[in-house]
Design a protein around this motif. Structure first.
Motif, short mmCIF file in Angstrom:
data_model
loop_
_atom_site.label_atom_id
_atom_site.label_comp_id
_atom_site.label_asym_id
_atom_site.label_seq_id
_atom_site.Cartn_x
_atom_site.Cartn_y
_atom_site.Cartn_z
N LEU A 156 38.95 23.24 16.25
CA LEU A 156 39.90 23.40 16.08
C LEU A 156 39.49 23.39 14.65
O LEU A 156 40.51 24.03 13.95
CB LEU A 156 41.15 22.27 15.90
CG LEU A 156 42.12 22.53 15.48
CD1 LEU A 156 42.78 23.50 16.63
CD2 LEU A 156 43.25 21.28 16.47
N ARG A 167 35.03 19.91 24.42
CA ARG A 167 34.48 18.96 24.56
C ARG A 167 33.55 18.35 26.00
O ARG A 167 33.00 17.45 26.18
CB ARG A 167 35.77 18.82 25.72
CG ARG A 167 36.36 17.26 25.77
CD ARG A 167 38.21 17.18 26.60
NE ARG A 167 38.59 17.56 25.52
CZ ARG A 167 38.85 16.41 24.11
NH1 ARG A 167 38.39 14.94 24.80
NH2 ARG A 167 40.38 16.39 23.08
N ALA A 177 36.06 19.44 19.92
CA ALA A 177 37.14 20.12 20.13
C ALA A 177 37.44 20.08 18.82
O ALA A 177 37.54 20.66 18.13
CB ALA A 177 37.56 19.31 21.12
N MET A 224 37.81 24.92 22.77
CA MET A 224 38.21 23.41 22.61
C MET A 224 37.63 22.95 23.88
O MET A 224 36.86 21.64 24.04
CB MET A 224 39.54 22.75 22.37
CG MET A 224 39.80 22.96 21.06
SD MET A 224 41.54 23.06 20.87
CE MET A 224 41.31 21.54 20.44
#
Length: 267
Positions: free
Chosen positions: A45, A26, A41, A22
């Motif tokens: 997930l 990002r 991110a 993640m």
């Protein structure tokens, strides 16, 4: 070290891999246009959650006979019942589908997910290798139900399931029938039920009240085994190979399907 507090090390590896993936997504994702797109991110997930869901469904379908007697245990997602291949395939498929119209996110998200998967693979393999080489059956003196001393190391030579439990522990009480049934079904595996911190009369009273017929109930009143193995939560079930090396660890209540899955891999 078998766990970090109540969290088993394999789960720690997964969390670290997820956070890394993640974080990479990002940093890698380009600056958001107007209107903004979902974050990279967040997509990573999402891939993990979809993969875990599909991996769980795949495992449940493949083991329906083991869930038939206790269908509610399907919801116990911490029992370790997941097909890894199904997790990876579903996560990748979901990622490719959801990113088909988000070209700017495609490379960052898929690249970050790949980095996380590689870290998880390397970390899991390294953890398993380290645990097998360093975490062995401890040289701990315990007592049998007649008060006679013995050493845990004497149980080398056969695959061993070591269950650390206490009668005041609700999950311990609930999983005992599952373990008792597995003990009868797998005579090639030795089961040891090592009570932690209680007196002989307390353990005897519990076994009588629950009408449990267990072989291999032992007493560890000072909790020396928990200290030696770095386990701080009950119930904890450790799976040792015939050489006395740790092969798997489960913190918390075991379901019949989750236990059977681990026993099939125990050598």
């Amino acid at each position: 070290m078998a766990s970090v507090g109540p969290v088993p090390m394999p789960v720690v590896v997964i969390l670290i891999s997820l956070l890394l993936a993640m974080g990479i997504a990002r940093l890698w994702t380009p600056r958001q246009p107007v209107p903004p797109q979902p974050s990279g991110a967040g997509r990573v997930l999402d891939m993990l959650l979809v993969g875990l869901l599909c991996g769980r469904v795949s495992f449940v379908i493949a083991n329906l006979d083991l869930y038939r007697d206790a269908p509610w245990s399907v919801l116990q997602i911490a029992d370790g019942g997941y097909h890894v291949v199904a997790v990876l395939v579903a996560a990748l498929g979901w990622g490719l589908w959801v990113l088909r119209r988000q070209a700017s996110l495609r490379v960052p998200v898929l690249g970050s997910a790949l980095a996380g998967a590689l870290l998880w693979s390397v970390g899991s393999y390294g953890l398993a290798t380290w645990q097998a080489s360093t975490l062995a059956l401890p040289a701990v003196q315990v007592l049998d139900m007649q008060g006679r001393p013995l050493d845990l190391e004497q149980f080398r030579g056969r695959p061993l399931v070591l269950n650390l439990w206490a009668s005041w522990c609700g999950p311990c009480r609930r999983e005992m029938p599952v373990l008792a049934k597995a003990q009868q079904a797998h005579p090639e595996v030795r089961f040891v039920f090592l009570n932690q911190g209680e007196h002989l009369d307390e353990v005897q009273q519990f076994l009588r009240a629950e009408r449990l017929e267990l072989q291999g109930v032992l007493l560890d009143e000072p909790g020396a085994a928990s200290t030696a193995l770095g386990v701080r939560a009950y119930p904890s079930t450790l799976f040792f190979n015939a050489q006395g090396r740790l092969q798997d660890l489960h913190l918390g209540e075991l379901t019949q399907a989750g236990l059977e899955h681990k026993l099939r891999r125990l050598r």
